[in-house]
Design an enzyme around this catalytic site. Sequence first.
Site, PDB file in Angstrom:
ATOM      1  N   ARG A 113       1.006  -1.106   0.051  1.00 53.34           N
ATOM      2  CA  ARG A 113      -0.087  -0.061   0.174  1.00 53.34           C
ATOM      3  C   ARG A 113       0.754   1.291   0.084  1.00 53.34           C
ATOM      4  NH1 ARG A 113      -2.461   2.885   4.903  1.00 53.34           N
ATOM      5  NH2 ARG A 113      -3.852   4.614   3.943  1.00 53.34           N
ATOM      6  N   HIS A 166      -2.901  10.868   1.023  1.00 52.28           N
ATOM      7  CA  HIS A 166      -2.197  10.576   2.368  1.00 52.28           C
ATOM      8  C   HIS A 166      -1.738  12.032   2.986  1.00 52.28           C
ATOM      9  CE1 HIS A 166      -0.795   7.495   5.168  1.00 52.28           C
ATOM     10  NE2 HIS A 166      -0.437   8.371   5.876  1.00 52.28           N
ATOM     11  N   GLU A 222      -7.165   8.343   6.746  1.00 56.90           N
ATOM     12  CA  GLU A 222      -7.614   8.945   7.975  1.00 56.90           C
ATOM     13  C   GLU A 222      -8.169  10.377   7.935  1.00 56.90           C
ATOM     14  OE1 GLU A 222      -3.937   8.503  10.355  1.00 56.90           O
ATOM     15  OE2 GLU A 222      -4.039   6.371  10.395  1.00 56.90           O
ATOM     16  N   ASN A 282      -7.302   1.666  10.083  1.00 54.29           N
ATOM     17  CA  ASN A 282      -5.913   1.939  10.804  1.00 54.29           C
ATOM     18  C   ASN A 282      -5.967   1.796  12.240  1.00 54.29           C
ATOM     19  OD1 ASN A 282      -4.988   2.326   8.080  1.00 54.29           O
ATOM     20  ND2 ASN A 282      -4.340   4.542   8.401  1.00 54.29           N
ATOM     21  N   TYR A 321      -4.013   1.565  16.069  1.00 55.63           N
ATOM     22  CA  TYR A 321      -2.676   1.396  16.735  1.00 55.63           C
ATOM     23  C   TYR A 321      -2.921   1.359  18.277  1.00 55.63           C
ATOM     24  CZ  TYR A 321      -0.245   3.103  12.573  1.00 55.63           C
ATOM     25  OH  TYR A 321       0.118   3.118  11.364  1.00 55.63           O
ATOM     26  N   GLU A 345      -3.445  -0.225   8.279  1.00 55.32           N
ATOM     27  CA  GLU A 345      -2.160   0.127   9.202  1.00 55.32           C
ATOM     28  C   GLU A 345      -2.330  -0.485  10.585  1.00 55.32           C
ATOM     29  OE1 GLU A 345      -0.907   4.498   9.255  1.00 55.32           O
ATOM     30  OE2 GLU A 345      -1.848   4.647   7.303  1.00 55.32           O
TER      31      GLU A 345
END
Length: 460
Positions: A75, A119, A165, A293, A295, A366
């Site tokens: 990606r 992005h 995002e 994504n 985290y 991600e």
Amino acid sequence: MEKFPKDFIWGTATSSYQIEGGAALDGKGPSIWDAFSSIPGKIFEGGTGDVACDHYHKFKEDVQLMKNMGVKAYRFSIAWARVMPTGKDTVNEKGIQFYSDLIDELLKADITPWVTLYHWDLPLALQLEDDGWLGTAIVDHFAAYANLCFERFGDRVKNWITLNEPWVVAILGYGQGVFAPGRTSNSEPYLAAHHLILAHAKAVNLYRENYSYQAGQIGITNNCDWREPLTDSQQDKAAAERALEFFLAWFADPIYKGDYPAVMKERLGERLPNFSAAEKEMMLGTSDFFGLNHYTTMYAAHDDGTGKNQNVYGNGGISEDQAVDLSLDKNWKLTNMNWAVVPWGCKKLLAWIDERYGQPEIIITENGCAYVDELVDGEVDDQERLDFYKGYLQACQQAISEGIKLKGFFAWSFMDNFEWASGYSKRFGLHYVDFETLERTPKKSALWFKDAIAQNSADV
Ligand code: GBH
């Protein structure tokens, strides 16, 4: 040994401004990140993406390293200002050539390209001339840029992600001002987000109407950290739910349900723009997969107005709008970003998405962590990162075994890179980059991934 489904997509990810360099080469126009990083004090130690990992010149070597790892998918994002220097009208053929060559190189290596259109590196001209994401003109400009990419690359690219995002763009770029374009406001994030969603929807409609013969899929990637109720009280449970709605449902509800969450409308009043009936119809169903994504995790508690924990630990968006207090558990391990390592939060988030959005196919686009890595005798022993991935991938495996349709996992990131406001001080890569010589070295975690991919399992 627990295995992933046969066709599980093992990938790794990057973004243009963070790795390419070549900021002004071969006709590329400036982006808001070129401008933002040139302002003293915005980036740790004055770092910029002028050279970054010099992927612009080293992409063949990078594809070879990916091939060595055995990844099935890569990606990356396209720098809008590299293919359209002012963001509209004029096409830069040298920029087109760069991405075209990269795509060919990937296909030759049997790696499937997953392309993100945006992005965060907006062409600077669009910020100056049209107020960036605050203006309405951006919706058409983004669609025209997307059209160019479908036209030139769609014969070979079958997996598209419109935006990466939008929460970060809106909150960090227009709310807290720590990312480009560096604005601070408690209303602009909601306006910027509105145009981000409409731009996404318009591009998807255009792709489906004009490029169905290319037989690809298209979606959006949202980010969300898990919010666990601090206590069993009804108030804290409601606070955690509200926090997730302000984080993820803000962007996903319009696409999967046709409008913003009710709680946001109630609490934000006229700071939250309205969608017209035509816009609602245009948005609905505009994602072929749920890009996520993920985290980290935090506890959420009802903010009773005394604000005891408020924003001490991190950023919950515009927290006063949510009335949520965030906190961490003292027992959680922290990464070098001070983000907590909580694999079960990943599983709970996947289940939340599965339920709220009617069992969509989910792709983790991600997941990763920063640690203080050191190159010693040609090796990087990043055992902590390896443990991190093991934990998160095992959580993914559990989710799949419970029927959640998780189809793929992209490790962030392929290599150490320009970590936005943190400059070059945080390393997220599976490959170590020496930023003086630009030499790449696979870390221990990259070697672990190679085995995990080969065995299609996280238990290696
Ligand atoms: C991703 O965003 C980006 O897509 C990628 O470009 C970037 O390099 C990567 O992360 C690593 O940073 O600040 O304590 O409240 C990550 C989105 C949103 C994840 C905020 C962590 C905040 C924890 N992040 N969240 S805190």
